[in-house]
Design an enzyme around this catalytic site. Structure first.
Site, PDB file in Angstrom:
ATOM      1  N   GLU A 177       0.844  -1.209   0.000  1.00  7.35           N
ATOM      2  CA  GLU A 177       0.000   0.000   0.000  1.00  7.35           C
ATOM      3  C   GLU A 177       0.877   1.257   0.000  1.00  7.35           C
ATOM      4  O   GLU A 177       0.614   2.207  -0.737  1.00  7.35           O
ATOM      5  CB  GLU A 177      -0.920   0.006   1.224  1.00  7.35           C
ATOM      6  CG  GLU A 177      -1.819   1.239   1.247  1.00  7.35           C
ATOM      7  CD  GLU A 177      -2.522   1.453   2.586  1.00  7.35           C
ATOM      8  OE1 GLU A 177      -3.004   0.484   3.191  1.00  7.35           O
ATOM      9  OE2 GLU A 177      -2.579   2.619   3.019  1.00  7.35           O
ATOM     10  N   SER A 205      -1.030 -10.933  11.950  1.00  2.00           N
ATOM     11  CA  SER A 205      -0.741 -10.111  13.123  1.00  2.00           C
ATOM     12  C   SER A 205      -2.001  -9.414  13.630  1.00  2.00           C
ATOM     13  O   SER A 205      -2.166  -9.217  14.821  1.00  2.00           O
ATOM     14  CB  SER A 205       0.371  -9.113  12.836  1.00  2.00           C
ATOM     15  OG  SER A 205      -0.035  -8.240  11.839  1.00  2.00           O
TER      16      SER A 205
END
Ligand code: F3S
Length: 282
Positions: free
Chosen positions: A129, A224
């Protein structure tokens, strides 16, 4: 026994939109390739593969494909201007599922840099991103990830600075870094571009875990954001379980369970969430 699934469990709006689009496109006349895996979830990627959807990892691999009968899908993270223009310049049809919240950042850095500003991005420089955002800057750009780098930050020019952040950047870290920069001598225009999907998911999970007797957190063991969800829930509910698949549901749970709460990480498909929910209700 009541079973409640958090409303925000699983895919966020942007990922759901991207995955749904690829499912809708699959099985059509043209071959479908996603530019990078559409999501970090093996079962979804495998299922799409069975439906004929391929993956290209870089521009190099496009050379083996025929633009005439191939559609390239850009995933929710987005891509740089150069990658976008190269794919389109080669004659491929592009279906762009860049999340609108990410697209908004592309537009902001493009405008600011065209107006002569320098760009500062808070995020991980190697995250797709962030690489995409960097690729829409038409001038100096830097990325910093933590408070330590903010303390030693030096702009590359004497232009005004526009600061944006990766959509999943931590709120607390964002505030700490912004405070350091505001106290500095630099002229920084701060745009908080953090997306609230993650925070909403965490807040809902915390609320549900504080009421539930048993809390189930579904997601990949290496994810995560799922681990973070687990930690939040475990701090509120003693009987919190981290499961990856239905097979892990063989749990030792307390006998007098009144409320079971379910939540799931950002890459967990709705189908799996529903299956877990059904197992508990049976
Ligand atoms: Fe998801 Fe888009 Fe936010 S992909 S995390 S809704 S920026």
């Amino acid at each position: 026994m009541e079973v409640i699934t958090a409303k925000s469990a699983g895919f966020c709006f942007g990922v759901k939109r991207a995955v749904d689009t690829v499912y809708e496109l699959s099985g059509g006349e043209k071959k479908i390739y996603t530019f990078g895996p559409i999501i970090h979830n093996e079962s979804v990627v495998d299922d799409l593969k069975e439906r004929g959807v391929g993956i290209v990892d870089d521009l190099e691999q496009l050379k083996d494909l025929d633009p005439e009968d191939t559609v390239i899908v850009i995933r929710s993270h987005g891509v740089s201007e150069e990658i976008y223009n190269t794919i389109s310049g080669l004659g491929f049809e592009i279906v762009d599922t860049t999340c609108p919240f990410v697209k908004r950042i592309h537009d902001a850095v493009l405008n600011a840099s065209e107006n002569g500003e320098e760009i500062l991005i808070l995020g991980s420089a190697d995250h797709p991103e962030v690489q995409g955002i960097m690729g829409w800057c038409h001038g100096p750009v830097q990325v910093i990830e933590n408070v330590e780098s903010a303390k030693t930050y030096k702009p590359m020019s004497d232009r005004p600075i526009t600061l944006v952040s990766q959509t999943t950047f931590n709120h607390k870290k964002f505030e700490d870094i912004v405070e350091i920069l505001i106290l500095s001598e630099y002229n920084v225009n701060v745009m908080n571009t953090i997306c609230n999907a993650t925070l909403t998911r965490q807040n809902e999970a915390e609320d549900l875990a504080s009421r539930a007797d048993v809390m189930i957190v579904i997601g990949g063991k290496h994810s995560s954001n799922t681990r973070k969800l687990y930690d939040i829930c475990a701090a509120r509910c003693e009987h919190t379980y981290f499961i990856e698949t239905l097979d892990d549901l063989n749990l030792e749970v307390p006998k007098s369970v009144r409320l079971v709460g379910i939540t799931a990480g950002a890459s967990t498909p709705q189908k799996l969430i529903e299956e877990v929910q059904k197992e508990w209700k049976n």
